[in-house]
Design a protein around this motif. Structure first.
Motif, short mmCIF file in Angstrom:
data_model
loop_
_atom_site.label_atom_id
_atom_site.label_comp_id
_atom_site.label_asym_id
_atom_site.label_seq_id
_atom_site.Cartn_x
_atom_site.Cartn_y
_atom_site.Cartn_z
N VAL A 7 -9.37 29.16 75.84
CA VAL A 7 -10.70 28.58 75.62
C VAL A 7 -11.45 29.39 74.56
CG1 VAL A 7 -12.96 28.19 76.70
CG2 VAL A 7 -10.87 27.53 77.90
N ALA A 8 -11.41 30.71 74.69
CA ALA A 8 -12.11 31.58 73.73
C ALA A 8 -11.54 31.42 72.32
CB ALA A 8 -12.01 33.04 74.18
N LEU A 9 -10.23 31.47 72.19
CA LEU A 9 -9.60 31.31 70.88
C LEU A 9 -9.94 29.96 70.25
CD1 LEU A 9 -6.07 32.83 71.52
CD2 LEU A 9 -7.72 33.61 69.82
N HIS A 10 -9.84 28.90 71.05
CA HIS A 10 -10.13 27.57 70.53
C HIS A 10 -11.59 27.47 70.07
CE1 HIS A 10 -9.83 23.26 70.03
NE2 HIS A 10 -10.93 23.12 70.74
N GLY A 11 -12.50 28.00 70.87
CA GLY A 11 -13.91 27.95 70.51
C GLY A 11 -14.21 28.66 69.21
N VAL A 12 -13.65 29.84 69.05
CA VAL A 12 -13.89 30.62 67.83
C VAL A 12 -13.24 29.94 66.63
CG1 VAL A 12 -13.49 32.83 66.68
CG2 VAL A 12 -14.24 32.79 69.07
N LYS A 13 -12.05 29.37 66.83
CA LYS A 13 -11.37 28.69 65.72
C LYS A 13 -12.15 27.48 65.21
CE LYS A 13 -6.92 28.07 65.80
NZ LYS A 13 -5.55 27.74 66.27
N GLN A 14 -13.03 26.92 66.02
CA GLN A 14 -13.83 25.76 65.60
C GLN A 14 -15.02 26.14 64.73
OE1 GLN A 14 -12.64 22.61 66.37
NE2 GLN A 14 -10.97 23.89 67.11
N ALA A 18 -16.22 34.88 60.41
CA ALA A 18 -15.43 35.67 59.47
C ALA A 18 -15.85 37.14 59.52
CB ALA A 18 -15.60 35.13 58.05
N GLU A 19 -14.96 37.97 59.07
CA GLU A 19 -15.19 39.41 59.05
C GLU A 19 -16.52 39.74 58.38
OE1 GLU A 19 -12.94 43.50 57.58
OE2 GLU A 19 -11.95 41.56 57.34
N GLY A 20 -17.24 40.67 58.98
CA GLY A 20 -18.51 41.11 58.42
C GLY A 20 -19.71 40.32 58.93
N GLN A 21 -19.47 39.24 59.64
CA GLN A 21 -20.58 38.44 60.16
C GLN A 21 -21.03 38.97 61.52
OE1 GLN A 21 -18.99 34.42 60.17
NE2 GLN A 21 -19.82 34.05 58.12
N VAL A 22 -22.06 38.31 62.08
CA VAL A 22 -22.59 38.68 63.38
C VAL A 22 -22.47 37.48 64.31
CG1 VAL A 22 -24.67 39.37 64.66
CG2 VAL A 22 -24.21 40.34 62.39
N GLY A 23 -21.92 37.73 65.50
CA GLY A 23 -21.79 36.68 66.50
C GLY A 23 -22.54 37.06 67.77
N VAL A 24 -23.22 36.08 68.35
CA VAL A 24 -23.94 36.29 69.60
C VAL A 24 -23.26 35.45 70.67
CG1 VAL A 24 -26.16 36.09 70.80
CG2 VAL A 24 -26.10 36.72 68.38
N VAL A 25 -23.04 36.06 71.83
CA VAL A 25 -22.42 35.37 72.95
C VAL A 25 -23.40 35.38 74.11
CG1 VAL A 25 -20.47 35.33 74.55
CG2 VAL A 25 -20.13 36.13 72.19
N GLY A 26 -23.70 34.21 74.62
CA GLY A 26 -24.57 34.08 75.78
C GLY A 26 -23.71 34.01 77.03
N GLY A 27 -23.67 35.10 77.79
CA GLY A 27 -22.87 35.15 79.00
C GLY A 27 -21.72 36.13 78.86
N ALA A 28 -21.57 37.00 79.87
CA ALA A 28 -20.51 38.01 79.83
C ALA A 28 -19.56 37.86 81.01
CB ALA A 28 -21.12 39.41 79.80
N GLY A 29 -19.26 36.61 81.36
CA GLY A 29 -18.21 36.36 82.34
C GLY A 29 -16.87 36.45 81.63
N PRO A 30 -15.79 36.01 82.28
CA PRO A 30 -14.48 36.11 81.65
C PRO A 30 -14.40 35.44 80.27
CG PRO A 30 -14.26 35.50 83.95
CD PRO A 30 -15.73 35.47 83.64
N ILE A 31 -14.93 34.24 80.14
CA ILE A 31 -14.84 33.55 78.84
C ILE A 31 -15.74 34.22 77.81
CG2 ILE A 31 -15.33 31.38 77.63
CD1 ILE A 31 -14.20 29.94 80.08
#
Length: 147
Positions: A7-14, A18-31
């Motif tokens: 699920v994580a890989l598929h979501g990010v691939k969509q 890219a390297e050097g960017q900033v990503g925010v994740v809402g929620g720190a469960g398994p996914i």
């Protein structure tokens, strides 16, 4: 753990992450932790927002988060702004499934960051109908992105 990782890989691939960017994740469960791990592996700076103290600690101790935020006592938007020199996040992921999280994540995306969502009536890979600020909206949708 294979399904959450898939699920994580598929979501990010969509995304355009890219390297050097900033990503925010809402929620720190398994996914959420696995999404952050995939982002880190791609070379992104990761910011995780989580209300649970135990999950925040796991995000920090596992090394998948560069910054961990408690949105109940800290201003996520201000922290993202500070961490990005006001450029805001390049990508954001909802791994909590709570309505307030989606609003917070939309608020931390930078001006030129693509944001979109799919509707139940779209089939196949579909296409997010909001890719830039001036894209059209779908009259069947009542979500914030489409109004």
């Amino acid at each position: 753990m294979i399904e959450p990782l898939a699920v994580a890989l598929h979501g990010v691939k969509q995304t355009t992450a890219a390297e050097g960017q900033v990503g925010v994740v809402g929620g720190a469960g398994p996914i959420g932790l696995l999404v952050a791990a995939v982002l880190k592996a791609k070379g992104l700076k990761t910011i995780i927002s989580e209300v649970s103290q135990i999950r925040r600690e796991k995000a920090q101790s596992s090394g998948v988060a560069d910054v961990v935020v408690d949105p109940t006592s800290e201003d996520l938007k201000a922290i993202v702004s500070e961490q990005t020199s006001d450029a805001m996040a390049d990508v954001a992921f909802d791994a909590a499934g709570a309505a307030p999280v989606v609003g917070q994540l939309l608020d931390v995306l930078g001006h030129r960051s693509p944001a979109g969502h799919r509707h139940p009536w779209q089939t196949g890979r579909g296409r997010s109908h909001r890719q830039t600020d001036d894209a059209g909206s779908d009259p069947r949708c009542q979500r914030r992105l489409c109004r």
